[in-house]
Write an enzyme that holds these catalytic residues in place. Structure first.
Site, PDB file in Angstrom:
ATOM      1  N   GLN A 128      13.518 -20.533 -21.047  1.00  0.00           N
ATOM      2  CA  GLN A 128      13.896 -19.924 -19.778  1.00  0.00           C
ATOM      3  C   GLN A 128      12.300 -19.813 -19.332  1.00  0.00           C
ATOM      4  O   GLN A 128      11.553 -19.186 -19.957  1.00  0.00           O
ATOM      5  CB  GLN A 128      14.566 -18.460 -19.927  1.00  0.00           C
ATOM      6  CG  GLN A 128      14.816 -17.919 -18.478  1.00  0.00           C
ATOM      7  CD  GLN A 128      15.415 -16.410 -18.652  1.00  0.00           C
ATOM      8  OE1 GLN A 128      14.936 -15.553 -19.082  1.00  0.00           O
ATOM      9  NE2 GLN A 128      16.747 -16.314 -18.266  1.00  0.00           N
ATOM     10  N   GLY A 129      12.101 -20.452 -18.272  1.00  0.00           N
ATOM     11  CA  GLY A 129      10.908 -20.443 -17.422  1.00  0.00           C
ATOM     12  C   GLY A 129      10.763 -19.395 -16.119  1.00  0.00           C
ATOM     13  O   GLY A 129      10.790 -20.182 -15.014  1.00  0.00           O
ATOM     14  N   SER A 131       8.968 -15.669 -15.750  1.00  0.00           N
ATOM     15  CA  SER A 131       7.865 -15.047 -15.863  1.00  0.00           C
ATOM     16  C   SER A 131       6.612 -16.027 -15.784  1.00  0.00           C
ATOM     17  O   SER A 131       6.527 -17.111 -16.410  1.00  0.00           O
ATOM     18  CB  SER A 131       7.703 -14.231 -17.158  1.00  0.00           C
ATOM     19  OG  SER A 131       8.684 -13.225 -17.190  1.00  0.00           O
ATOM     20  N   SER A 163      10.529 -17.767 -24.765  1.00  0.00           N
ATOM     21  CA  SER A 163      11.207 -17.929 -25.890  1.00  0.00           C
ATOM     22  C   SER A 163      11.737 -19.228 -26.450  1.00  0.00           C
ATOM     23  O   SER A 163      12.236 -19.990 -25.490  1.00  0.00           O
ATOM     24  CB  SER A 163      12.118 -16.807 -26.242  1.00  0.00           C
ATOM     25  OG  SER A 163      11.455 -15.658 -26.034  1.00  0.00           O
ATOM     26  N   GLU A 246      21.699  -9.333 -19.895  1.00  0.00           N
ATOM     27  CA  GLU A 246      20.901  -9.065 -20.745  1.00  0.00           C
ATOM     28  C   GLU A 246      20.829  -7.579 -21.104  1.00  0.00           C
ATOM     29  O   GLU A 246      20.435  -7.191 -22.040  1.00  0.00           O
ATOM     30  CB  GLU A 246      19.278  -9.658 -20.190  1.00  0.00           C
ATOM     31  CG  GLU A 246      18.907 -10.898 -20.911  1.00  0.00           C
ATOM     32  CD  GLU A 246      17.639 -11.157 -20.897  1.00  0.00           C
ATOM     33  OE1 GLU A 246      16.571 -10.465 -19.955  1.00  0.00           O
ATOM     34  OE2 GLU A 246      16.928 -12.150 -21.490  1.00  0.00           O
TER      35      GLU A 246
END
Lengths: 379, 297
Positions: A128-129, A131, A163, A246
């Site tokens: 996941q890109g 932040s 991550s 989440e």
């Protein structure tokens, strides 16, 4: 108010339990935390076993290749896999819990065909890109720029806290496509291949010693327009379709694990004599009540329907309880807690991220105050 | 439909709503303040609560009761807690049909310990039985109670009652009502009170105090409702622990949000806080609940 399994749920539980008893002994040994190819192979291997047995994408809709299980069946799955000591979702986390459901909800038929099945089979790993160094809790201020050039976007910028970046094939990326628009507006969701020219991954070493996540630098990376989910500049909404997940049931399995850890702590304290300390004993007793209640809270949230703001309450309380659990573990160990190789030391260290990751405690409190309690916008 | 389901049935909703309406009409703010200044219980209100089924809710219909279970009892006790109804509600409920309608039944908290509302009591729960209150009263000494709505005596020689787990759960339900009151009162005040030209609820420090009220109350609610369904002693111990904390810490934060007003006798805040303190000492104190949970680990 009812708290027992229906006949269908009991059958699901029994079938799952039998399957786990059959397959878990066949698993290979767990890889070293810093062996990324090994971790990828292990996690994807487990996902393939789930796929072959019909448990992949348990709560995904059936038309997306999932099983379409009820939220309660999902909880039973988390309860049983944890109790049996089955592997976690691991490298499959983003694909199965965020990117996949987002694609299922917002993707075109071609996009769903291209990306969903490999996630379910454990063939492709996503990261996941979202932040950026200057866009953490204030995610909407992200600045990674994408400029349209014919049938492609050209992307430059940097992402952080990604991550599984080292193991990933794809990145669900949020980029700024309209710098003039208000900050939530000019954002677009793209699927970026991690092997595209211009992508550089620099692992970040955490205070727990391992490289759980990475910085990702993007230097004129070209991504085809067909990799865009939803409309240009509509990426904020697209990414939020599943983000509250989440904070909902994503940690439910961990609550079961914490309850097991608590029993192990009690056994260790009885063995080393610290159980005779009533302060420590009562601290463990209180934590037992806390984790029991957290499990009931998960069931409560699930029975109320879709994950929503109730997830913020759970996330806040759980992250605090998990940190208290490992502080109690340190009290059980005494000075031995300073020995890195003691059983609970690594978990104590990683628990420090829980009040920060996926929305800090302070951000969650603000969400509760404004969105649930209806207090005026904060300063 | 799943059986893991916290949603209330229509009947449960109606029951809760009925109790809320009864208490709104019969025990609003003026009645509460009058009770705080009065000597002794309002026996008329006590009779009405009895007629509404509060004390015979779980007595079988064949024996003249309502024939419902712990989940329903928890819902109506939560409402009684929110309204801050005075009196030995839990002990009188435990006595059920064993005491004649309109009776006030109290209990000694532990042998040689405190006992509430003894001057008004007709009976005292002790062991498995029901004693006439008079001899217990004769042997007891009055105590100046911190809670203006709960007179206390120090008992001598009377045993505490059994059925502690059910009593602890119903007390937890009362605490849950107080936790809800704390949150509603704090949030309402934070929206209305202005300083520096804006509502104090727009300041993050105040927002976080209010949010913590919900973060304590919601897990406590899940624990109390679940314990009411399972009746499991461990779940009841957890429910009492979490509900005590939600009520006591919740009222402390509620007082803090109210600022100087919260410290006055005139505001209702202290009445709720003092009752939360009192209930935390009743039936299953934190240390006892924690030891019970630890022993099961």
């Amino acid at each position: 108010m009812e708290l027992t399994d229906t006949p269908q749920e009991a059958a699901f539980r029994a079938e799952l339990r039998a399957w786990l008893a059959d397959v878990l002994p066949k698993l290979p040994p767990k890889p070293d935390p810093n062996d990324w190819p090994g971790r990828r192979a292990y996690d994807c291997g487990w996902q393939r076993m789930l796929y072959d047995a019909g448990y992949a994408g348990l709560q995904w809709p059936e038309d997306a290749g999932g099983r379409g299980a009820t939220p309660i069946e999902h909880l039973i799955y988390l309860e049983e896999t944890e109790a049996a000591g089955a592997p976690y979702v691991g490298a499959g986390f983003v694909g199965l819990l965020h990117a996949g459901p987002t694609i299922a909800a917002e993707g075109t038929p071609e996009q769903r065909r291209r990306w969903l099945h490999p996630i379910l089979r454990g063939d492709e790993v996503w990261c996941q890109g979202f932040s950026e160094p200057d866009a953490g809790s204030d995610l909407a201020s992200l600045r990674t720029r994408a400029v349209r050039d014919g049938d492609e976007y050209v992307i430059s910028g940097s992402k952080i806290w990604t991550s599984h970046a080292e193991a990933a094939d794809w990145c669900e990326l949020l980029v700024r496509t309209d710098p003039e628009a208000k900050k939530h507006r000019g954002i677009t969701w793209l699927a970026m291949p991690m092997d595209a020219p211009g992508v550089t991954v620099r692992p970040l070493r955490t205070l727990a010693g391992s490289t759980e996540f990475a910085e990702v630098f993007l230097d004129e990376v070209r991504v085809p327009v067909e990799n865009r989910l939803g409309e240009e500049n509509d990426g904020w909404r697209v990414s939020m379709v599943t983000l509250s997940f989440e904070r909902g049931t994503a940690f439910a399995g961990e609550v079961v694990a914490c309850r097991r850890t608590l029993r192990e702590l009690a056994a260790a304290a009885r063995a080393n004599g610290r159980w005779d300390d009533p302060v420590l004993r009562r601290r463990l007793g209180r934590l037992s009540g806390e984790f029991g209640a957290l499990w009931r809270l998960v069931q409560w949230n699930v029975s109320q329907g879709a994950p929503g703001p109730g997830g913020s309450v759970f996330k806040l309380r759980y992250s605090q309880a998990r940190q208290e659990l490992y502080e109690a573990a340190a009290a059980v160990l005494g000075p031995d807690a300073l020995d890195w190789d003691q059983e609970w030391t690594a978990d104590r260290l990683s628990s420090l991220s829980y009040t920060i990751a996926a929305g800090t405690t302070q951000i969650q409190l603000g969400i509760i105050a404004e969105r649930i309690l209806g207090l005026p916008k904060g300063r | 439909m799943s059986d893991v389901d916290f949603r209330l049935t229509d009947d449960q909703r109606a029951l809760r709503q009925g109790m809320r309406e009864l208490l709104d009409g019969r025990f609003g703010r003026e009645a509460l303040r009058a009770a705080a200044d009065a000597d002794g219980l309002d026996r008329e209100l006590w009779r009405e609560l009895g007629e509404a089924g509060l004390f015979t809710l779980r007595v079988p219909e064949a024996d003249g009761g309502v024939g419902l279970g712990l989940p329903e009892a928890v819902l109506v006790f939560e409402e009684a807690g929110r309204a801050l109804v005075p009196g030995p509600l839990v002990a009188t409920h435990l006595a059920g049909a064993r005491a004649e309608p309109g009776s006030v039944v109290t209990a000694v908290w532990e042998e040689g310990g405190l006992v509430d509302h003894l001057a008004d009591a007709d009976y005292v729960l002790a062991g498995d039985g029901l004693l006439p209150a008079e001899p217990v009263r004769a042997a007891a000494e009055p105590v100046r109670s911190v809670d203006p709505l709960t007179p206390l005596h120090r008992s001598a020689g009377t045993a505490g009652p059994r059925a502690v787990h059910e009593a602890a759960l119903l007390t937890a339900a009362l605490q849950l009502g107080t936790a809800g009151w704390a949150m509603d009162a704090a949030v309402a005040y934070a929206k209305e009170r202005e300083q520096f030209g804006r509502p104090i609820g727009s300041f993050q420090a105040v927002q976080h105090l209010c949010a913590r009220l919900l973060v304590r109350a919601e897990p406590a609610r899940a624990a109390v409702y679940a314990a009411a369904v399972t009746g499991d002693p461990g779940e009841i111990a957890a429910a009492k622990l979490l509900a005590d904390e939600a009520a006591v810490a919740g009222m402390r934060d509620c007082l803090q949000v109210h600022g100087g007003m919260g410290f006055t006798w005139e505001a209702d805040v202290h009445l709720h806080l003092k009752r939360a303190w009192l209930r935390a000492e009743q039936w299953q104190r934190a240390g006892v609940a924690e030891e019970e949970l630890a022993a099961a680990l």
